[in-house]
Design a protein around this motif. Structure first.
Motif, mmCIF file in Angstrom:
data_model
loop_
_atom_site.group_PDB
_atom_site.id
_atom_site.type_symbol
_atom_site.label_atom_id
_atom_site.label_comp_id
_atom_site.label_asym_id
_atom_site.label_seq_id
_atom_site.Cartn_x
_atom_site.Cartn_y
_atom_site.Cartn_z
ATOM 1 N N ILE A 38 0.750 -1.306 -0.110
ATOM 2 C CA ILE A 38 -0.102 0.148 -0.033
ATOM 3 C C ILE A 38 0.880 1.243 0.091
ATOM 4 C CG2 ILE A 38 -1.867 1.287 1.180
ATOM 5 C CD1 ILE A 38 -2.665 -1.332 2.547
ATOM 6 N N GLY A 39 0.665 2.106 -0.981
ATOM 7 C CA GLY A 39 1.358 3.403 -0.842
ATOM 8 C C GLY A 39 0.914 4.398 0.006
ATOM 9 N N PHE A 40 0.947 4.434 1.281
ATOM 10 C CA PHE A 40 0.535 5.313 2.091
ATOM 11 C C PHE A 40 1.150 6.898 1.968
ATOM 12 C CE2 PHE A 40 0.169 1.448 4.811
ATOM 13 C CZ PHE A 40 -1.284 1.526 4.963
ATOM 14 N N GLU A 41 2.298 6.572 1.762
ATOM 15 C CA GLU A 41 3.458 7.762 1.244
ATOM 16 C C GLU A 41 3.650 8.723 2.569
ATOM 17 O OE1 GLU A 41 3.958 6.445 -1.225
ATOM 18 O OE2 GLU A 41 2.230 6.101 -2.471
ATOM 19 N N SER A 42 2.590 9.107 3.350
ATOM 20 C CA SER A 42 2.977 9.857 4.445
ATOM 21 C C SER A 42 1.471 10.058 5.402
ATOM 22 C CB SER A 42 2.959 11.416 3.980
ATOM 23 O OG SER A 42 2.982 12.307 5.053
ATOM 24 N N VAL A 43 1.782 10.421 6.712
ATOM 25 C CA VAL A 43 0.740 10.543 7.572
ATOM 26 C C VAL A 43 0.009 12.170 7.716
ATOM 27 C CG1 VAL A 43 1.032 8.409 8.981
ATOM 28 C CG2 VAL A 43 2.165 10.785 9.514
ATOM 29 N N GLN A 44 0.793 12.935 6.864
ATOM 30 C CA GLN A 44 0.538 14.162 6.806
ATOM 31 C C GLN A 44 -0.326 14.480 5.539
ATOM 32 O OE1 GLN A 44 2.214 16.426 9.101
ATOM 33 N NE2 GLN A 44 3.057 14.634 10.033
ATOM 34 N N GLY A 45 -1.350 15.510 5.936
ATOM 35 C CA GLY A 45 -2.233 15.701 4.891
ATOM 36 C C GLY A 45 -1.788 16.752 4.026
ATOM 37 N N ALA A 46 -0.987 17.436 4.142
ATOM 38 C CA ALA A 46 -0.129 18.660 3.553
ATOM 39 C C ALA A 46 0.656 17.728 2.592
ATOM 40 C CB ALA A 46 0.452 19.461 4.451
ATOM 41 N N ASP A 47 1.419 16.780 2.953
ATOM 42 C CA ASP A 47 2.400 16.144 2.120
ATOM 43 C C ASP A 47 1.649 15.289 0.880
ATOM 44 O OD1 ASP A 47 4.395 16.766 3.709
ATOM 45 O OD2 ASP A 47 4.543 14.695 4.628
ATOM 46 N N LEU A 48 0.516 14.640 1.355
ATOM 47 C CA LEU A 48 -0.400 13.859 0.391
ATOM 48 C C LEU A 48 -1.090 14.827 -0.660
ATOM 49 C CD1 LEU A 48 -2.395 11.404 2.694
ATOM 50 C CD2 LEU A 48 -0.366 11.052 1.176
ATOM 51 N N LYS A 49 -1.270 16.116 -0.248
ATOM 52 C CA LYS A 49 -1.870 17.254 -1.332
ATOM 53 C C LYS A 49 -0.627 17.387 -2.072
ATOM 54 C CE LYS A 49 -4.127 21.664 -1.255
ATOM 55 N NZ LYS A 49 -4.546 22.768 -0.710
ATOM 56 N N GLU A 50 0.504 17.707 -1.377
ATOM 57 C CA GLU A 50 1.789 17.957 -2.403
ATOM 58 C C GLU A 50 2.082 16.903 -3.463
ATOM 59 O OE1 GLU A 50 4.590 20.843 -3.555
ATOM 60 O OE2 GLU A 50 3.199 21.119 -1.923
ATOM 61 N N PHE A 51 1.904 15.559 -2.760
ATOM 62 C CA PHE A 51 2.169 14.665 -3.843
ATOM 63 C C PHE A 51 1.110 14.308 -4.928
ATOM 64 C CE2 PHE A 51 4.075 12.140 -0.095
ATOM 65 C CZ PHE A 51 5.356 12.895 -0.177
ATOM 66 N N ASN A 52 -0.195 15.029 -4.713
ATOM 67 C CA ASN A 52 -1.403 14.843 -5.530
ATOM 68 C C ASN A 52 -1.905 13.396 -5.585
ATOM 69 O OD1 ASN A 52 -3.178 15.888 -7.340
ATOM 70 N ND2 ASN A 52 -2.135 15.015 -9.064
ATOM 71 N N LYS A 53 -1.801 12.893 -4.134
ATOM 72 C CA LYS A 53 -2.188 11.389 -4.098
ATOM 73 C C LYS A 53 -3.593 11.194 -4.127
ATOM 74 C CE LYS A 53 -1.079 7.416 -2.564
ATOM 75 N NZ LYS A 53 -0.471 6.375 -3.385
ATOM 76 N N GLY A 54 -4.544 12.361 -3.939
ATOM 77 C CA GLY A 54 -6.034 11.913 -4.086
ATOM 78 C C GLY A 54 -6.361 10.882 -3.326
ATOM 79 N N ASN A 55 -6.015 10.868 -2.057
ATOM 80 C CA ASN A 55 -6.608 9.759 -1.181
ATOM 81 C C ASN A 55 -7.875 10.330 -0.335
ATOM 82 O OD1 ASN A 55 -7.240 7.939 0.691
ATOM 83 N ND2 ASN A 55 -5.106 7.651 1.612
ATOM 84 N N ALA A 56 -9.033 10.160 -1.108
ATOM 85 C CA ALA A 56 -10.170 10.670 -0.553
ATOM 86 C C ALA A 56 -10.515 10.128 1.030
ATOM 87 C CB ALA A 56 -11.447 10.397 -1.611
ATOM 88 N N ALA A 57 -9.831 9.101 1.267
ATOM 89 C CA ALA A 57 -10.333 8.333 2.695
ATOM 90 C C ALA A 57 -9.314 8.818 3.608
ATOM 91 C CB ALA A 57 -10.215 6.894 2.631
ATOM 92 N N PHE A 58 -8.449 9.621 3.407
ATOM 93 C CA PHE A 58 -7.440 10.087 4.533
ATOM 94 C C PHE A 58 -8.086 11.007 5.330
ATOM 95 C CE2 PHE A 58 -4.339 13.024 6.220
ATOM 96 C CZ PHE A 58 -3.096 12.132 6.635
ATOM 97 N N ASP A 59 -7.755 10.883 6.755
ATOM 98 C CA ASP A 59 -8.427 11.286 7.736
ATOM 99 C C ASP A 59 -7.339 11.842 8.830
ATOM 100 O OD1 ASP A 59 -8.202 8.886 9.011
ATOM 101 O OD2 ASP A 59 -10.009 8.695 9.552
ATOM 102 N N GLY A 60 -6.025 11.779 8.576
ATOM 103 C CA GLY A 60 -5.185 12.111 9.681
ATOM 104 C C GLY A 60 -4.504 10.971 9.961
ATOM 105 N N GLY A 61 -4.568 9.746 9.375
ATOM 106 C CA GLY A 61 -3.713 8.632 9.930
ATOM 107 C C GLY A 61 -4.928 7.552 10.339
ATOM 108 N N GLY A 62 -5.805 7.962 11.076
ATOM 109 C CA GLY A 62 -6.801 7.116 11.802
ATOM 110 C C GLY A 62 -7.124 5.790 10.831
#
Length: 510
Positions: free
Chosen positions: A306-330
């Protein structure tokens, strides 16, 4: 013609461990080489996988002397120096032998490979382009009429032919020539021993992650083989005694094809293949498809990457990850518990050292990884040519060096050396933690993987030779004080020199 399809031999080795940690869990016979062999109608083909079979130089030279044309794959900048050394070695033995490069790295740096001695580059898909190229060589024609090829002209000029359209119906591709593959060296560290191989069920990815070459490689398209075609390939593998399968799709767990996947799992159970298997999934896909994941587990799914990439929302936005289910790591932790209860091992892929990321943010991701995966697989960010991340990093003046070559001694982004140093310390603590080691060895779900990691480190250490040990000592006492380009230049001069190539040729009996 006699066609040699190969991945490079390890003529250049890193020590004390190799940089390719993915081999710990995805060492499976490559379907790409077998499928390419299947496309070469009317030609005699050999497959030589240097990633797995480390053969003596004299035996390697015999394969080179046998061939009329060689096709060599290189995936990434980590492998570029060793691949170029293989190219020079081949040309030293056989200056007349046409060498054709393929894979992600040459697709985006085709002219550079021609300048370094390759005769041609197949860009993107090869199952149609490479056979046409071989047929042209057999007929004595130049390559001007072969779409999707970059090639060297008679005066040394670089010619780039128009792109070839993608194969729209992947079912029309030839079945893999598994009869040409020696399965004995391949193994997936699951819960039992056995032969392993890769299966491709689809090609491409619809996502646009800024750090990833897969989107640009396939123009953000995602094409699929039919369920019946995939089952037919699996039948071939079972006939060859394969018991473990890695689904090699770049984004197997895709939102686009859940109906097809459900049919595949039903077919796998109906056919009673008995495979244990794994593949790449997205976190948001798993979160939205629990029933389908349980069906996958019933069909033999034992591990997910699984490509989690980061637990930081700002990082995922910078990565353009598009993870709609991200909620801060929970939700990461919730899905990990779900997968663990289903008996599925989780390899968590993470990227640190992105431009502007603080060391504290980078370490927060990997130090908390134990809460959402069994094994963290961490990459210090490398801006790859062709990606949005590369363009932005270069535009912002943050590129520490050009990216044709890369090495574990270097970083790619200015200011990230402290992050690399902190990660290296974490990695040593993590791997050497006796509590973690004993816990995983006692867990039936993880025992074979843990033994694989121990074996991987042991092999790396025992692969010591005067060259790679001297590299390590040079970097420890001198190289780490130098700039990134200076480190790469030192390695280039040492390994790609005419003297070193001639030395290898003499050892091969030239």
């Amino acid at each position: 013609m006699k066609v040699l399809i190969l991945t490079p031999q390890a003529l250049y080795r890193r020590w004390p461990t190799t940089p390719d940690t993915t081999k710990m869990m995805t060492n499976a016979a490559p379907v790409t080489m077998a499928q390419l062999a299947g496309a070469l109608k009317g030609h005699e083909v050999r497959i030589l996988d240097g990633n797995v079979y480390d053969i003596p130089l004299k035996e390697y030279a015999e394969h080179i002397r046998w061939a009329d044309v060689a096709g060599m794959n290189v995936m990434c900048s980590y492998a570029a120096l060793n691949t170029e050394l293989n190219l020079k070695f081949i040309k030293k033995l056989r200056p007349d032998l046409p060498v054709v490069m393929g894979g992600h790295h040459p697709t985006f740096q085709d002219a550079e490979w021609i300048e370094r001695g390759a005769d041609a580059v197949v860009r993107r898909e090869g199952e149609v382009t490479f056979p046409e190229l071989v047929d042209a060589l057999a007929a004595g024609r130049d390559l001007s009429g072969v779409a999707g090829v970059t090639w060297r002209g008679t005066n040394g000029e670089v010619n780039r032919n128009p792109d070839r359209p993608f194969v729209q119906d992947l079912d029309t591709l030839p079945l893999p020539r598994w009869d040409l593959v020696d399965f004995s060296g391949y193994y997936l560290y699951l819960r039992r021993a056995g032969k392993s191989a890769c299966v491709e069920t689809g090609r491409g990815c619809e996502q646009s992650c800024a750090f990833c070459q897969v989107g640009p490689m396939w123009h953000n398209t995602h094409r699929f083989k039919s369920t019946e075609r995939v089952l037919a390939e699996m039948r071939l593998l079972k006939e060859n005694g394969v018991t473990q399968v890695f689904i090699v799709d770049d984004n197997y767990g895709s939102k686009l094809d859940t109906t097809r996947q459900a049919a595949l799992y039903e077919g796998m159970r109906r056919e009673n293949f008995g495979f244990e298997w794994g593949g790449f999934f997205r976190h948001d896909y798993i979160r939205a498809n629990h029933e389908l994941m349980l069906a996958a587990a019933a069909s033999g799914l034992k591990f997910v990457c699984i490509g989690f990439e980061s637990v930081q929302g700002a990082d995922l936005k910078e990565f353009n990850k598009g993870n709609a289910a991200f909620d801060g790591g929970g939700s990461y932790e919730e899905e990990y518990r779900f997968l663990k209860e289903a008996g599925i091992t989780v390899f968590g892929f993470m990227v640190i050292g992105y431009p502007g990321q603080s060391q504290a943010a980078a370490m927060q991701t990997i130090e908390n990884a134990h809460s959402f995966c069994d094994y963290p697989v961490v990459t210090v960010y490398k801006p790859l040519p062709g990606t949005a991340g590369y363009r932005k990093t270069k535009q912002d003046g943050l590129l520490a060096k050009e990216m044709f070559y890369h090495d574990s001694f270097t970083v790619a982004v200015k200011g990230t050396k402290p992050i690399l140093a902190a990660y290296n310390k974490f990695f040593v603590r993590y791997v050497g933690n006796p509590v973690r080691l004993v816990r995983n060895l006692l867990d039936p779900r993880l025992r074979r993987v843990e033994l694989a990691i121990i074996r991987w480190f042991a092999l790396g250490i025992f692969n010591a030779n005067p060259d790679n040990v001297s590299d390590f000592l040079w970097f420890l006492f001198k190289g780490r004080k130098l700039g990134e380009e200076e480190v790469i230049e030192h390695l280039r001069k040492k390994y790609l020199s005419e003297e070193n190539v001639a030395r290898l040729a003499r050892r091969a009996g030239a």
